[in-house]
Design an enzyme around this catalytic site. Structure first.
Site, PDB file in Angstrom:
ATOM      1  N   ASP A   1      14.685  51.890  75.122  1.00  0.00           N
ATOM      2  CA  ASP A   1      15.984  51.250  75.266  1.00  0.00           C
ATOM      3  C   ASP A   1      15.867  49.870  74.615  1.00  0.00           C
ATOM      4  O   ASP A   1      15.130  49.009  75.108  1.00  0.00           O
ATOM      5  CB  ASP A   1      16.349  51.122  76.746  1.00  0.00           C
ATOM      6  CG  ASP A   1      17.724  50.485  76.936  1.00  0.00           C
ATOM      7  OD1 ASP A   1      18.137  49.685  76.064  1.00  0.00           O
ATOM      8  OD2 ASP A   1      18.371  50.780  77.953  1.00  0.00           O
TER       9      ASP A   1
ATOM     10  N   TYR B   1      26.509  44.665  71.927  1.00  0.00           N
ATOM     11  CA  TYR B   1      27.265  43.461  72.342  1.00  0.00           C
ATOM     12  C   TYR B   1      26.372  42.288  72.727  1.00  0.00           C
ATOM     13  O   TYR B   1      26.857  41.206  72.984  1.00  0.00           O
ATOM     14  CB  TYR B   1      28.213  43.781  73.500  1.00  0.00           C
ATOM     15  CG  TYR B   1      27.580  44.502  74.665  1.00  0.00           C
ATOM     16  CD1 TYR B   1      26.884  43.824  75.651  1.00  0.00           C
ATOM     17  CD2 TYR B   1      27.690  45.891  74.764  1.00  0.00           C
ATOM     18  CE1 TYR B   1      26.304  44.500  76.706  1.00  0.00           C
ATOM     19  CE2 TYR B   1      27.102  46.576  75.814  1.00  0.00           C
ATOM     20  CZ  TYR B   1      26.413  45.871  76.791  1.00  0.00           C
ATOM     21  OH  TYR B   1      25.839  46.557  77.828  1.00  0.00           O
ATOM     22  N   LYS B   2      25.050  42.498  72.774  1.00  0.00           N
ATOM     23  CA  LYS B   2      24.151  41.397  73.135  1.00  0.00           C
ATOM     24  C   LYS B   2      23.818  40.620  71.859  1.00  0.00           C
ATOM     25  O   LYS B   2      24.697  39.986  71.299  1.00  0.00           O
ATOM     26  CB  LYS B   2      22.936  41.951  73.878  1.00  0.00           C
ATOM     27  CG  LYS B   2      23.357  42.493  75.260  1.00  0.00           C
ATOM     28  CD  LYS B   2      22.282  43.226  76.013  1.00  0.00           C
ATOM     29  CE  LYS B   2      22.844  43.694  77.367  1.00  0.00           C
ATOM     30  NZ  LYS B   2      22.013  44.699  78.018  1.00  0.00           N
TER      31      LYS B   2
ATOM     32  N   PHE C   1      16.049  47.645  83.614  1.00  0.00           N
ATOM     33  CA  PHE C   1      17.471  47.402  83.862  1.00  0.00           C
ATOM     34  C   PHE C   1      18.011  48.510  84.780  1.00  0.00           C
ATOM     35  O   PHE C   1      17.689  49.682  84.598  1.00  0.00           O
ATOM     36  CB  PHE C   1      18.206  47.404  82.520  1.00  0.00           C
ATOM     37  CG  PHE C   1      19.597  46.869  82.587  1.00  0.00           C
ATOM     38  CD1 PHE C   1      19.832  45.511  82.443  1.00  0.00           C
ATOM     39  CD2 PHE C   1      20.677  47.723  82.792  1.00  0.00           C
ATOM     40  CE1 PHE C   1      21.120  45.018  82.502  1.00  0.00           C
ATOM     41  CE2 PHE C   1      21.967  47.221  82.850  1.00  0.00           C
ATOM     42  CZ  PHE C   1      22.201  45.869  82.705  1.00  0.00           C
TER      43      PHE C   1
ATOM     44  N   ARG D   1      18.061  32.678  82.732  1.00  0.00           N
ATOM     45  CA  ARG D   1      17.601  33.195  81.434  1.00  0.00           C
ATOM     46  C   ARG D   1      18.288  32.406  80.319  1.00  0.00           C
ATOM     47  O   ARG D   1      19.503  32.233  80.319  1.00  0.00           O
ATOM     48  CB  ARG D   1      17.936  34.674  81.292  1.00  0.00           C
ATOM     49  CG  ARG D   1      17.247  35.561  82.324  1.00  0.00           C
ATOM     50  CD  ARG D   1      17.544  37.028  82.080  1.00  0.00           C
ATOM     51  NE  ARG D   1      18.983  37.285  81.976  1.00  0.00           N
ATOM     52  CZ  ARG D   1      19.518  38.389  81.475  1.00  0.00           C
ATOM     53  NH1 ARG D   1      18.736  39.354  81.021  1.00  0.00           N
ATOM     54  NH2 ARG D   1      20.827  38.537  81.416  1.00  0.00           N
TER      55      ARG D   1
HETATM   56  C1  PLP Z   1      22.604  45.606  78.877  1.00  0.00           C
HETATM   57  C2  PLP Z   1      21.800  46.790  79.223  1.00  0.00           C
HETATM   58  C3  PLP Z   1      22.400  48.003  79.598  1.00  0.00           C
HETATM   59  C4  PLP Z   1      23.894  48.099  79.742  1.00  0.00           C
HETATM   60  O1  PLP Z   1      24.355  49.410  79.625  1.00  0.00           O
HETATM   61  P1  PLP Z   1      25.848  49.724  79.147  1.00  0.00           P
HETATM   62  O2  PLP Z   1      25.898  51.185  79.182  1.00  0.00           O
HETATM   63  O3  PLP Z   1      26.035  49.120  77.789  1.00  0.00           O
HETATM   64  O4  PLP Z   1      26.801  49.089  80.125  1.00  0.00           O
HETATM   65  C5  PLP Z   1      21.575  49.086  79.861  1.00  0.00           C
HETATM   66  N1  PLP Z   1      20.233  48.988  79.759  1.00  0.00           N
HETATM   67  C6  PLP Z   1      19.624  47.828  79.391  1.00  0.00           C
HETATM   68  C7  PLP Z   1      18.137  47.757  79.277  1.00  0.00           C
HETATM   69  C8  PLP Z   1      20.386  46.699  79.135  1.00  0.00           C
HETATM   70  O5  PLP Z   1      19.792  45.563  78.806  1.00  0.00           O
END
Ligand code: PLP
Length: 434
Positions: free
Chosen positions: A220, A245-246, A135, A397
């Site tokens: 992560d 939030y996911k 990400f 997805r």
């Molecule tokens: C969704 C996601 C993020 C988002 O980061 P935020 O700090 O919550 O905006 C970061 N890393 C990964 C792997 C994600 O899937």
């Protein structure tokens, strides 16, 4: 698994037999227009609102209204210890002791805070190993950490890439690279699950291989938390971060969380960025000038806990506690297996799935590559009431979340998808239509 059938009757039967079916009623399902519920398959990006989220937030507002500052001690859930209840709820979700977990900040910020403590480069061992295609925020975070410590990110970053012609990583290849380059690597920071491909990594094997080379190993878990059961403590993972939030349905940009293994939680020599809320509770309010960290993950807190923002997360985690990760995983395997079965049944050469076929290497999500005009297909899906996500250049997805998605949702999606392919993706009449 297996034993799927193509018709609608199978989906309806499966929903009837689903022991978790009633959990859907604990969520608001957004409407797609005309008073019809959408087919919401985007729990990997923003989970749905639990009905109890409102009352959970309202409780804090009421306590504030009625108690003022006394809310810290006398609220229904006293604010002083509010996030301890989240740690307890998280323990089963990620497989940890509650003292190893703290809910705080947001994910990218926590990645940095964790790296302050756990990325301790030396001249000879300074590299950071991540999965290629991580990400973007994670890529930016590790590159900026390398730069912050005076290293060239081109030299300092090891990206583990799939083999030529492959889309996902083989565990044996990850292990081999760790064995080959581990002695230069200070930190291995992998996604527990890759956001794009939906591949679930073998966190236990990666941790073991990393530790054999004296590397620190963190994950992560943005796409793994609330999606697949884990055993962070037993796997001996050093640290982990995730957003809520996911799959965890905590609300947009809701408060994230960190795991710090007990071994490190007791190590007060570890450098860390400190703030007053990380100070040991007993003497925090003596307001001394010397920082004495709390033991456990709580010692990484900076500010006092944002109870209003924690409230919806708490409501959501309570639902996970009722359902249980094992039961959720059992349904998820069936639900995503069913999605795969129906997509296979379309038997199309205009799309393919890049997520591993092995259920042990994935969670809810399947990532579908549409060979032609994928963006149009995605727009048509949205138009038809399917909420799902588009990733450039060609990826849709789809994530059926076992807490609130039904087999019928998966069935409806594939019907609509099939129709959209016929309309937009150069599919001809040989193709099954919806
Ligand atoms: C969704 C996601 C993020 C988002 O980061 P935020 O700090 O919550 O905006 C970061 N890393 C990964 C792997 C994600 O899937």
């Amino acid at each position: 698994m297996g034993n799927y059938e193509a018709g609608l009757a199978f989906a309806q039967q499966a929903d009837k037999k689903d022991p978790l079916a009633a959990f859907r009623d604990q969520f608001y399902i957004p409407y797609a227009g005309h008073g019809k519920e959408s087919v919401y398959l985007l729990g990997n990006s923003l989970g749905l609102q639990p009905i109890t989220a409102q009352s959970s937030v309202f409780e804090v507002l009421e306590d504030w209204k009625n108690l003022g500052i006394d809310g810290y001690f006398k609220a229904k859930n006293p604010w002083l210890t509010y996030n301890e209840s989240l740690s307890t709820l998280y323990a089963d979700i990620v497989g940890a002791q509650s003292s190893e977990i703290v809910a705080m900040n947001t994910l990218s910020l926590n990645l940095h805070l964790m790296m302050v403590s756990f990325y301790r480069p030396t001249k000879t061992r300074f590299k950071i190993m991540i999965e290629k295609g991580a990400f973007p925020s994670d890529q930016y975070a590790v590159k900026s950490q390398l730069e912050f410590h005076g290293f060239d990110p081109v030299e300092g970053l090891i990206e583990v890439a799939p083999r030529k012609g492959e889309k996902t990583l083989r565990t044996e290849d990850i292990i081999q690279i760790i064995e080959e380059q581990g002695d230069q690597t200070a930190l291995i920071l992998f996604g527990g699950m890759n956001y794009y491909t939906g591949q679930l990594f073998d966190m236990e094997a990666i941790t073991r291989a990393g530790h054999a080379q004296d590397c620190v190993v963190g994950f992560d878990l943005a796409h793994a938390a609330g999606n697949v059961p884990m055993k962070l403590h037993d796997w001996d993972v050093d640290f982990a971060c995730w957003c809520s939030y996911k799959y965890l349905n905590g609300g947009p940009a809701s408060i994230a969380a960190c795991f710090v293994h007990e071994r490190h939680g007791r190590n007060f020599e570890l450098p860390r960025f400190a703030g007053w809320w990380g100070h040991e509770v007993k003497t925090r309010f003596l307001m001394g000038s010397e920082f004495i960290p709390s033991s456990g993950a709580a010692g990484w807190q900076l500010s006092n806990a944002p109870v209003l923002s924690l409230a919806p997360v708490k409501a959501s985690l309570e639902i996970f506690a009722q359902a249980g990760m094992e039961a959720l995983r059992e349904k998820s395997l069936k639900l995503t297996g069913y999605l795969e079965f129906l997509l296979d049944d379309l038997g199309s050469d205009v799309f393919h799935v890049i997520t591993p076929r092995d259920p042990a290497q994935r969670g809810c999500q399947l990532s579908i590559i549409v060979h032609q005009d994928g963006k149009k297909v995605h727009s048509a899906l949205m138009e038809a009431g399917v909420v799902c996500d588009w990733r450039e250049p060609d990826c849709i997805r789809i994530a059926p979340a076992p807490l609130y998605n039904r087999f019928q949702d998966v069935y409806d999606f594939v019907q609509i998808f099939s129709g959209c392919l016929v309309a937009h993706s150069g599919v001809t009449e040989h193709y099954k239509s919806a």
